[in-house]
Structures are given as C-alpha cells and as structure tokens.
Design a protein around this motif. Structure first.
Motif, PDB file in Angstrom:
ATOM      1  N   LEU A   8       0.823  -1.222   0.000  1.00 34.52           N
ATOM      2  CA  LEU A   8       0.000   0.000   0.000  1.00 34.52           C
ATOM      3  C   LEU A   8       0.852   1.266   0.000  1.00 34.52           C
ATOM      4  CD1 LEU A   8      -2.675  -1.088   2.635  1.00 34.52           C
ATOM      5  CD2 LEU A   8      -2.892  -1.118   0.149  1.00 34.52           C
ATOM      6  N   LEU A   9       2.173   1.115  -0.084  1.00 32.40           N
ATOM      7  CA  LEU A   9       3.069   2.269  -0.039  1.00 32.40           C
ATOM      8  C   LEU A   9       2.740   3.337  -1.084  1.00 32.40           C
ATOM      9  CD1 LEU A   9       5.542   3.578   1.264  1.00 32.40           C
ATOM     10  CD2 LEU A   9       6.975   2.322  -0.381  1.00 32.40           C
ATOM     11  N   PRO A  10       2.415   2.965  -2.345  1.00 35.84           N
ATOM     12  CA  PRO A  10       2.081   4.005  -3.330  1.00 35.84           C
ATOM     13  C   PRO A  10       0.925   4.897  -2.885  1.00 35.84           C
ATOM     14  CG  PRO A  10       2.462   1.923  -4.423  1.00 35.84           C
ATOM     15  CD  PRO A  10       2.447   1.627  -2.959  1.00 35.84           C
ATOM     16  N   PHE A  11      -0.068   4.300  -2.235  1.00 41.22           N
ATOM     17  CA  PHE A  11      -1.204   5.094  -1.751  1.00 41.22           C
ATOM     18  C   PHE A  11      -0.739   6.068  -0.676  1.00 41.22           C
ATOM     19  CE2 PHE A  11      -4.532   5.668   1.485  1.00 41.22           C
ATOM     20  CZ  PHE A  11      -5.484   6.302   0.718  1.00 41.22           C
ATOM     21  N   PHE A  12       0.067   5.591   0.264  1.00 36.46           N
ATOM     22  CA  PHE A  12       0.558   6.460   1.329  1.00 36.46           C
ATOM     23  C   PHE A  12       1.451   7.570   0.759  1.00 36.46           C
ATOM     24  CE2 PHE A  12       0.129   2.386   3.905  1.00 36.46           C
ATOM     25  CZ  PHE A  12      -1.099   2.764   4.438  1.00 36.46           C
ATOM     26  N   ILE A  13       2.243   7.220  -0.242  1.00 41.08           N
ATOM     27  CA  ILE A  13       3.100   8.222  -0.887  1.00 41.08           C
ATOM     28  C   ILE A  13       2.249   9.328  -1.511  1.00 41.08           C
ATOM     29  CG2 ILE A  13       4.668   8.626  -2.833  1.00 41.08           C
ATOM     30  CD1 ILE A  13       6.059   7.415  -0.460  1.00 41.08           C
ATOM     31  N   PHE A  14       1.170   8.929  -2.183  1.00 43.49           N
ATOM     32  CA  PHE A  14       0.295   9.938  -2.787  1.00 43.49           C
ATOM     33  C   PHE A  14      -0.265  10.876  -1.724  1.00 43.49           C
ATOM     34  CE2 PHE A  14      -4.101  11.259  -3.423  1.00 43.49           C
ATOM     35  CZ  PHE A  14      -3.946  12.105  -4.503  1.00 43.49           C
ATOM     36  N   VAL A  15      -0.789  10.301  -0.629  1.00 44.70           N
ATOM     37  CA  VAL A  15      -1.380  11.118   0.432  1.00 44.70           C
ATOM     38  C   VAL A  15      -0.337  12.072   1.018  1.00 44.70           C
ATOM     39  CG1 VAL A  15      -2.427  11.073   2.728  1.00 44.70           C
ATOM     40  CG2 VAL A  15      -3.151   9.422   0.996  1.00 44.70           C
ATOM     41  N   ILE A  16       0.868  11.562   1.279  1.00 47.89           N
ATOM     42  CA  ILE A  16       1.918  12.391   1.873  1.00 47.89           C
ATOM     43  C   ILE A  16       2.315  13.530   0.931  1.00 47.89           C
ATOM     44  CG2 ILE A  16       4.343  12.405   2.593  1.00 47.89           C
ATOM     45  CD1 ILE A  16       3.877   9.510   3.599  1.00 47.89           C
ATOM     46  N   VAL A  17       2.507  13.203  -0.344  1.00 45.51           N
ATOM     47  CA  VAL A  17       2.936  14.212  -1.315  1.00 45.51           C
ATOM     48  C   VAL A  17       1.841  15.245  -1.570  1.00 45.51           C
ATOM     49  CG1 VAL A  17       3.614  14.607  -3.717  1.00 45.51           C
ATOM     50  CG2 VAL A  17       4.601  12.695  -2.445  1.00 45.51           C
ATOM     51  N   ILE A  38       1.504  10.343 -10.415  1.00 46.53           N
ATOM     52  CA  ILE A  38       2.646   9.851 -11.205  1.00 46.53           C
ATOM     53  C   ILE A  38       3.795   9.434 -10.281  1.00 46.53           C
ATOM     54  CG2 ILE A  38       4.534  10.663 -12.675  1.00 46.53           C
ATOM     55  CD1 ILE A  38       2.248   9.782 -14.312  1.00 46.53           C
ATOM     56  N   ILE A  39       4.018  10.239  -9.236  1.00 44.71           N
ATOM     57  CA  ILE A  39       5.047   9.885  -8.249  1.00 44.71           C
ATOM     58  C   ILE A  39       4.698   8.566  -7.577  1.00 44.71           C
ATOM     59  CG2 ILE A  39       6.123  10.589  -6.075  1.00 44.71           C
ATOM     60  CD1 ILE A  39       5.705  13.508  -6.975  1.00 44.71           C
ATOM     61  N   ALA A  40       3.424   8.398  -7.216  1.00 42.39           N
ATOM     62  CA  ALA A  40       2.976   7.159  -6.580  1.00 42.39           C
ATOM     63  C   ALA A  40       3.133   5.968  -7.529  1.00 42.39           C
ATOM     64  CB  ALA A  40       1.523   7.290  -6.137  1.00 42.39           C
ATOM     65  N   LEU A  41       2.840   6.183  -8.817  1.00 46.07           N
ATOM     66  CA  LEU A  41       2.994   5.112  -9.805  1.00 46.07           C
ATOM     67  C   LEU A  41       4.464   4.718  -9.942  1.00 46.07           C
ATOM     68  CD1 LEU A  41       1.917   3.252 -12.018  1.00 46.07           C
ATOM     69  CD2 LEU A  41       2.063   5.179 -13.620  1.00 46.07           C
ATOM     70  N   PHE A  42       5.343   5.694  -9.931  1.00 46.85           N
ATOM     71  CA  PHE A  42       6.776   5.416 -10.017  1.00 46.85           C
ATOM     72  C   PHE A  42       7.225   4.548  -8.836  1.00 46.85           C
ATOM     73  CE2 PHE A  42      11.224   6.632  -9.093  1.00 46.85           C
ATOM     74  CZ  PHE A  42      11.812   6.209 -10.267  1.00 46.85           C
ATOM     75  N   VAL A  43       6.719   4.869  -7.646  1.00 46.33           N
ATOM     76  CA  VAL A  43       7.039   4.081  -6.460  1.00 46.33           C
ATOM     77  C   VAL A  43       6.524   2.655  -6.618  1.00 46.33           C
ATOM     78  CG1 VAL A  43       6.586   3.802  -3.978  1.00 46.33           C
ATOM     79  CG2 VAL A  43       7.125   6.069  -4.914  1.00 46.33           C
ATOM     80  N   ALA A  44       5.302   2.521  -7.145  1.00 45.03           N
ATOM     81  CA  ALA A  44       4.717   1.191  -7.334  1.00 45.03           C
ATOM     82  C   ALA A  44       5.540   0.357  -8.308  1.00 45.03           C
ATOM     83  CB  ALA A  44       3.277   1.324  -7.842  1.00 45.03           C
ATOM     84  N   LEU A  45       6.067   0.998  -9.342  1.00 41.51           N
ATOM     85  CA  LEU A  45       6.880   0.279 -10.328  1.00 41.51           C
ATOM     86  C   LEU A  45       8.222  -0.184  -9.744  1.00 41.51           C
ATOM     87  CD1 LEU A  45       6.240   2.511 -13.474  1.00 41.51           C
ATOM     88  CD2 LEU A  45       5.559   0.109 -13.202  1.00 41.51           C
ATOM     89  N   LEU A  46       8.704   0.515  -8.716  1.00 42.22           N
ATOM     90  CA  LEU A  46       9.975   0.143  -8.093  1.00 42.22           C
ATOM     91  C   LEU A  46       9.827  -1.010  -7.099  1.00 42.22           C
ATOM     92  CD1 LEU A  46      11.604   3.641  -7.399  1.00 42.22           C
ATOM     93  CD2 LEU A  46      12.156   2.018  -9.229  1.00 42.22           C
ATOM     94  N   GLN A  47       8.568  -1.274  -6.688  1.00 45.02           N
ATOM     95  CA  GLN A  47       8.337  -2.332  -5.705  1.00 45.02           C
ATOM     96  C   GLN A  47       8.394  -3.725  -6.339  1.00 45.02           C
ATOM     97  OE1 GLN A  47       4.539  -0.642  -4.011  1.00 45.02           O
ATOM     98  NE2 GLN A  47       5.597  -1.076  -2.085  1.00 45.02           N
ATOM     99  N   VAL A 289      -4.562   6.008 -11.874  1.00 44.11           N
ATOM    100  CA  VAL A 289      -5.005   5.293 -10.674  1.00 44.11           C
ATOM    101  C   VAL A 289      -5.251   3.823 -10.990  1.00 44.11           C
ATOM    102  CG1 VAL A 289      -6.900   5.055  -9.011  1.00 44.11           C
ATOM    103  CG2 VAL A 289      -5.956   7.309  -9.507  1.00 44.11           C
ATOM    104  N   ALA A 290      -5.814   3.538 -12.163  1.00 49.60           N
ATOM    105  CA  ALA A 290      -6.031   2.143 -12.561  1.00 49.60           C
ATOM    106  C   ALA A 290      -4.698   1.391 -12.640  1.00 49.60           C
ATOM    107  CB  ALA A 290      -6.743   2.088 -13.915  1.00 49.60           C
ATOM    108  N   CYS A 291      -3.670   2.070 -13.135  1.00 50.99           N
ATOM    109  CA  CYS A 291      -2.332   1.459 -13.191  1.00 50.99           C
ATOM    110  C   CYS A 291      -1.802   1.164 -11.791  1.00 50.99           C
ATOM    111  CB  CYS A 291      -1.362   2.389 -13.921  1.00 50.99           C
ATOM    112  SG  CYS A 291      -1.738   2.660 -15.665  1.00 50.99           S
ATOM    113  N   ILE A 292      -1.940   2.150 -10.892  1.00 55.13           N
ATOM    114  CA  ILE A 292      -1.446   1.983  -9.527  1.00 55.13           C
ATOM    115  C   ILE A 292      -2.182   0.853  -8.811  1.00 55.13           C
ATOM    116  CG2 ILE A 292      -1.229   3.083  -7.256  1.00 55.13           C
ATOM    117  CD1 ILE A 292      -0.955   5.768  -8.738  1.00 55.13           C
ATOM    118  N   VAL A 293      -3.512   0.855  -8.948  1.00 58.83           N
ATOM    119  CA  VAL A 293      -4.326  -0.161  -8.264  1.00 58.83           C
ATOM    120  C   VAL A 293      -3.990  -1.558  -8.773  1.00 58.83           C
ATOM    121  CG1 VAL A 293      -6.677  -1.044  -7.965  1.00 58.83           C
ATOM    122  CG2 VAL A 293      -6.217   1.397  -7.674  1.00 58.83           C
TER     123      VAL A 293
END
Length: 426
Positions: A8-17, A38-47, A289-293
């Motif tokens: 769930l880190l990408p979601f938390f990153i979005f909220v924080i940013v 986009i920042i959250a998606l980048f984080v998701a891709l690194l996981q 968001v669909a990509c992140i989810v």
C-alpha cells in the motif's frame, strides 16, 4: 508479497505528497493531483523486484485497459463536451432565470437550493452550478437583505445534490463504472437515500427565511435553451444509453446555440473541445489510478485491506459502513470526491463481492460518502470557489450546509435499517 503493508506504499506516498503540498502551501490545489499520482505510480513500479519491469508494464496496461476504465474516460469526455456546448448555448443562464422568475419571494432561498439541484442534476457538475448560481445568490442577498452566507449555503447544497446524483456527473460515472452496474439502477438507489435529506433541507431553509420578503425582479430566459437539459435528464432517467443521451444533448445544444446566435457551426466545435478539456485531468487521473491499483492488487495490497475490513466489520452492514468510511477518508486527503471514488472504487468492489453487497448499493454509498466529505471540507474546491465568488470565507458558509449533513444522516440510517431481505440476499 501477499498481505504486506508495503504493497500500500504508493497510496501512502500519494497522500503524503499531495496533502503535504497542500498543508505547506496552505492550498490543496497547488500541486496537480496527477503529478502526485505519477510519483505514486513510479514508487509502485519500483516495488516487488521479483517481477520484471516489462511484466509490470503489462500489468498496468491491463489495468488501464479495463473496459470499465476506458468506458469511464469516454463518458467523462462526452459529458464535458455536452456541458461546454449547452453552457455556451445559454442553457445555464436561462435555467437559472426561469427558476427565479417562477419562485415566490418568500421562497427565494429555498428556490436557490431547488434551482441548484436542477442545474447540477442536469449539468452533472457542482463547480459549474456554483459558478453559475453564486453571483445570482449574491444579487438576491443584496436585494433582499438575506444573509449572504445562507444564500451561498443554499447554492452549495443544491450543487452537491446533482454532483452526487446526476447521470452525467463525473462522480456518478466513476462510481458506476468501478462497480460495473447500470446508471439508472444506481440513480434509483441513490435517489431513495438522498430524497429525505433534500426535502428536510427545503423545510429548514424555508423556516429560516419565511419572514423575509422583497420585491421580485424580472428575469429574462429562453425556454428553448433549457430543452437540451430536459432531454438529457429525461433520457437518462428512462434508461437510454448514456452515449446516445449525451450525443443527443450535444446536437440539440448546437442547434439551439446556432439558432440564437450564440456561436456559428464551426465555432461550436471549439466550444465542445473546451468542454472536453475541462475533464482531461480526471480522465488522465483515472487511467493512472487504474495502473497503480493493478500493481497494488498484484502485490497483495487489496487483499490486505479486505482482510482488515473482514476482521473489523460484521456482515453486510459493516461492509457498507467500511466502504463509506474508506472513501470519506480518501476524500479528506485528496479534496476531490471523483478522485476519491476512482481510488476507492476497486477496493470497494472487492469488499462488495466478498460480503455480497449489490453493486448499485456500493456505487451509491461510494458517491454519497464522497460527496458528503466534499460538501463539508472548507479546503475543497466547492466551498473555496463559492466563497471567493462572493467575498466571504468558507467557514462562514459551513453553518448553512444542511444538505451534506442530512445526506450523511440519511445514508447512515439507510445502512443501519436496510431491509432484512437485502441483508440476506446473495
């Protein structure tokens, strides 16, 4: 990776940013939402390094290419086109003036609320309704001596009615498409929930202003310019295909606008394009968001949320309340009810499937709780815009936001006292 909180880190990153930028700048719209996503998606891709990057691209492509996501984006664009062309053709101004012309003076504040309900139900946008109606409400306040805050409160309340209920509202489109149900079914379910709130709001506004009166003005309107709204509204309620309904409204608005000299045939296409541009951002956000989810789901984040809710709630009522709280909290963080629904929708659908909650009920609960939050937060676009247009603060409007509060009470009662046959239905 299953059931790990890091999914769930990408979601938390979005909220924080996003929320962090808003808190630091004291403006929740200083950072475009799609930048934070986009920042959250980048984080998701690194996981999850066990999955090759190319495979991750396939996963997000499949998520973004889901039929519900593509359909939602197309409806957003067509709805924007209709909103742009019908406004340029004079539909909003005529609708407002028509309503003001037939409302008795002692019902003027009630009338502002009712007109706001009709405009937002027809246009599908709370922001468009507030922009169109707030200057009129200010004029009414100046001419009558009514408090400005109560007139603007009635405007915002009416705007949130259609924002939540309209067939062409971006929130409705998002709620329906993420849950895979029919718009007419969601409308019927939704209408039964919010109708008591709307009726009580009418009574409250009337009681507050019943002893106030003034000499009414004469307002000019052209009923022909209102017809496209009526066609779209009636067609959607009957259950016609949403694309057919919207294209019919666009064509009628083009005819009306050309006939009354608002624009030429060639100029109408520019107006349509401007209307579509207004919904480009939410369309892009929906895809991101669909990509992140899809990545969060692949990494076990969705399962983690569902398991957490299963441990925290008991039965369908608990699941429905959990869905409502989820989207409400997301809206508090994003200050955008459509984004909140797009983000929460996939999780809500999984919860609904897990607990046997009907998609139309999930869609209604999503839309209502998100609209309640959006209608009450002083840093949301609705209250900020309404306050800026009339020169008061959002805090001054909040004591008169009866409809969002009553809407919350209605949906909580709906969940608590749902018929037993619905509770037991599979």
């Amino acid at each position: 990776m299953k059931h790990r909180i890091l999914a769930l880190l990408p979601f938390f990153i979005f909220v924080i940013v996003f929320a962090g930028a808003g808190i630091i700048s004291k403006d929740f719209y200083s950072m475009p939402a799609y930048v934070a996503f986009i920042i959250a998606l980048f984080v998701a891709l690194l996981q999850n390094r066990k999955v090759p990057f190319d495979e991750k691209l396939k996963i997000i492509a499949k998520g973004a290419g889901d039929v519900n996501i593509i359909t939602m984006v197309l409806i957003f664009l067509v709805a924007g086109a209709f909103s742009g062309i019908v406004t340029a053709a004079g539909g909003v101004e005529s609708t407002v003036n028509f309503g003001l012309s037939i409302i008795p003076p002692q019902f003027m504040v009630v009338g502002i609320f009712v007109i706001g309900c009709f405009i937002s139900l027809s246009m599908g946008t709370s922001m468009g309704t507030i922009t169109a109606l707030a200057p009129i409400a200010l004029g009414v306040a100046e001419q009558t001596g009514f408090p400005i805050a109560i007139c603007i409160g009635a405007t915002v309340c009416g705007a949130m009615f259609g924002d939540n209920l309209s067939m062409i509202s971006d929130t409705t489109i998002a709620a329906v498409r993420t849950q895979g149900c029919e718009m007419k079914d969601k409308f019927k379910q939704n209408f039964l929930i919010v109708l008591p709130a709307a009726l009580i709001t009418v009574i409250v506004f009337y009681l507050q202003t019943m002893h106030m009166t003034y000499e009414p003005n004469v307002y000019d309107y052209n009923f022909i310019e209102i017809i496209p709204y009526l066609v779209v509204l009636i067609g959607a309620l009957i259950g016609f295909n949403v694309f057919a309904v919207l294209f019919s409204g666009i064509i009628l608005s083009m005819i009306v606008g050309i006939f009354n000299g608002s624009f030429t045939f060639m100029e109408s296409f520019g107006v349509i394009g401007e209307g579509m541009t207004g919904l480009f951002e939410i369309s892009i956000i929906s895809i991101i968001v669909a990509c992140i989810v899809s990545l969060i789901k692949e990494n076990g984040g969705i399962s983690l949320i569902i398991d957490g809710i299963k441990k925290s709630v008991n039965g369908k009522r608990g699941a429905e309340l959990g869905i409502g709280i989820l989207v409400f909290l997301v809206d508090m963080c994003t200050a955008n009810n459509t984004v909140a629904i797009v983000m929460s929708g996939p999780v809500a659908r999984e919860i609904g499937d897990e607990f046997g909650v009907q998609p139309k009920r999930v869609a209604s609960i999503l839309d209502i709780f998100a609209s309640v939050g959006q209608g009450l937060i002083p840093y949301g676009a609705q209250l900020l815009t309404a306050a800026a247009l009339v020169g008061i603060t959002p805090i001054a409007i909040m004591p008169y936001l009866y409809y969002p509060i009553l809407m919350l009470i209605s949906v909580l009662l709906f969940i608590a006292f749902r018929p037993q046959k619905d509770v037991d239905a599979k």
